[in-house]
Structures are given as C-alpha cells and as structure tokens.
Scaffold this motif. Structure first.
Motif, PDB file in Angstrom:
ATOM      1  N   ASP A 120       0.817  -1.220   0.000  1.00 50.83           N
ATOM      2  CA  ASP A 120       0.000   0.000   0.000  1.00 50.83           C
ATOM      3  C   ASP A 120       0.852   1.273   0.000  1.00 50.83           C
ATOM      4  N   LEU A 121       2.170   1.153  -0.149  1.00 48.57           N
ATOM      5  CA  LEU A 121       3.053   2.317  -0.148  1.00 48.57           C
ATOM      6  C   LEU A 121       3.553   2.625  -1.560  1.00 48.57           C
ATOM      7  N   ASP A 122       3.720   3.913  -1.858  1.00 50.26           N
ATOM      8  CA  ASP A 122       4.248   4.333  -3.159  1.00 50.26           C
ATOM      9  C   ASP A 122       5.712   3.946  -3.326  1.00 50.26           C
TER      10      ASP A 122
ATOM     11  N   GLY B 123       6.499  13.381  -6.178  1.00 50.38           N
ATOM     12  CA  GLY B 123       5.083  13.556  -5.876  1.00 50.38           C
ATOM     13  C   GLY B 123       4.450  12.366  -5.174  1.00 50.38           C
ATOM     14  N   LEU B 124       5.260  11.617  -4.424  1.00 54.95           N
ATOM     15  CA  LEU B 124       4.756  10.417  -3.757  1.00 54.95           C
ATOM     16  C   LEU B 124       3.975  10.770  -2.495  1.00 54.95           C
ATOM     17  N   GLY B 125       2.973   9.954  -2.193  1.00 52.74           N
ATOM     18  CA  GLY B 125       2.158  10.188  -1.014  1.00 52.74           C
ATOM     19  C   GLY B 125       2.556   9.366   0.192  1.00 52.74           C
ATOM     20  N   SER B 126       3.313   8.268  -0.044  1.00 58.54           N
ATOM     21  CA  SER B 126       3.647   7.388   1.073  1.00 58.54           C
ATOM     22  C   SER B 126       4.993   6.718   0.842  1.00 58.54           C
ATOM     23  N   VAL B 127       5.702   6.493   1.952  1.00 56.21           N
ATOM     24  CA  VAL B 127       7.028   5.867   1.885  1.00 56.21           C
ATOM     25  C   VAL B 127       7.251   5.023   3.138  1.00 56.21           C
TER      26      VAL B 127
END
Length: 177
Positions: free
Chosen positions: A23-25, A114-118
């Motif tokens: 579920d992570l970018d 532009g990632l939302g999650s890491v």
C-alpha cells in the motif's frame, strides 16, 4: 501498528517485511555506496525486485553517506525504491548529521516524485552498526521536524525487522507526544 499524526503527516510503526508493503508508493533501501545487492535490507529489496533493479542502480552509483537516489521498483509491489546510504557507525563522521541527511534526502526524493507514502527501514542499524536507540531517535525526530514542510508525502511508515527495533521506536515516539 502504532500511528501518530503530525499535521498532515501520519507516522506509523510496524514490524514487518519492507518488501511486502503493497500500500506504499515507495520503500527505502538501506543501500551500500555502489547500490549493489548486499545483505540485510539491500539484499531483501534486490531479491524481491529482481535483476532489473541492479541494472537501474548501476548508472546512479556510487553515492555518499547521506545521499539518496530513486529508481523504479520493478517486481516489488511499490512504484519506486529510494536508495539511501546511511553512515557506518564509528567510521563516517559526523554520523548523526549524515543519518539526518539520509532521511531528509529520502523524503526529498519522495517529494520530488510527488509520492504520497514511503516506508523506511531502520537505516544504518544492521551491518553499519548504528545503535538502534540513537538511530531511532534521529530518524523519528527528522521525520517529525520535516512534517510541516512536506507537500505530497502524507504517510511515513517505519517497517521494522525485529520486535526489539519496534519497541525502541515505540518508546521514542511515545516520548515525543
């Protein structure tokens, strides 16, 4: 899973496998200077991503402690891998500043893409010998300090390999509230 909100950023702590965070970018690789297949996190990420990751990394190497680069994730369930070189404890100095730069550089690469999650591992705490309590404090403080300036990044998850690593991170995060 422990979760805490810092402005628009959700910070999570979990025990798990960094290669299975679908579920992570992006996930962060605790890389070596050559961005090559290694042991620990680097070995697990390279094995899960397949040989295309090694080929993508070659032209980006070498990197220095505190630097980060981004590639595709290939066979991993994420879109990207951010490769960060943490300091070798007792060798790369000033170790604390280099570790801060590593987390900052990884967040910078995420923001630029532009990632939302890491998802982060406990960088430098394996073969690089950084004491877990000290490294966890630096990591969590760095992420929390940057939270208000992040524009696209909304979720940072620390994916920790051992129960001890998770407990240490939980204790430090609880003390920051």
């Amino acid at each position: 899973m422990q979760e805490q909100q810092f402005g628009n950023l959700t910070l999570q702590l979990v025990r798990g496998d960094i290669t299975r965070q679908d579920d992570l970018d992006a996930v962060v690789n605790a890389a070596n200077a050559q961005l090559a297949i290694g042991g620990g996190v680097a070995g697990a990420i390279h094995r899960a991503a397949g040989p295309d990751l090694d080929a993508a990394c070659r032209p980006l190497a070498p990197i220095r402690p505190g630097e980060a680069v981004i590639t595709e994730a290939f066979k991993l369930p994420n879109a990207h891998v951010i490769h960060c070189l943490g300091p070798v404890y007792g060798v790369d100095e000033p170790a604390d500043e280099l570790l801060v730069r590593c987390y900052e550089a990884a967040m910078d690469r995420a923001e630029e893409a532009g990632l939302g999650s890491v998802g982060f591992p406990a960088i430098s705490t394996g073969a690089f010998g950084y004491p877990i309590r000290e490294a966890a404090g630096i990591a969590l403080q760095t992420v929390v300090r940057r939270a208000s300036s992040l524009t696209s990044l909304r979720l940072v998850r620390f994916v920790l390999f051992s129960e001890l690593d998770l407990q240490v991170h939980q204790e430090i995060l609880a003390g920051m509230a």
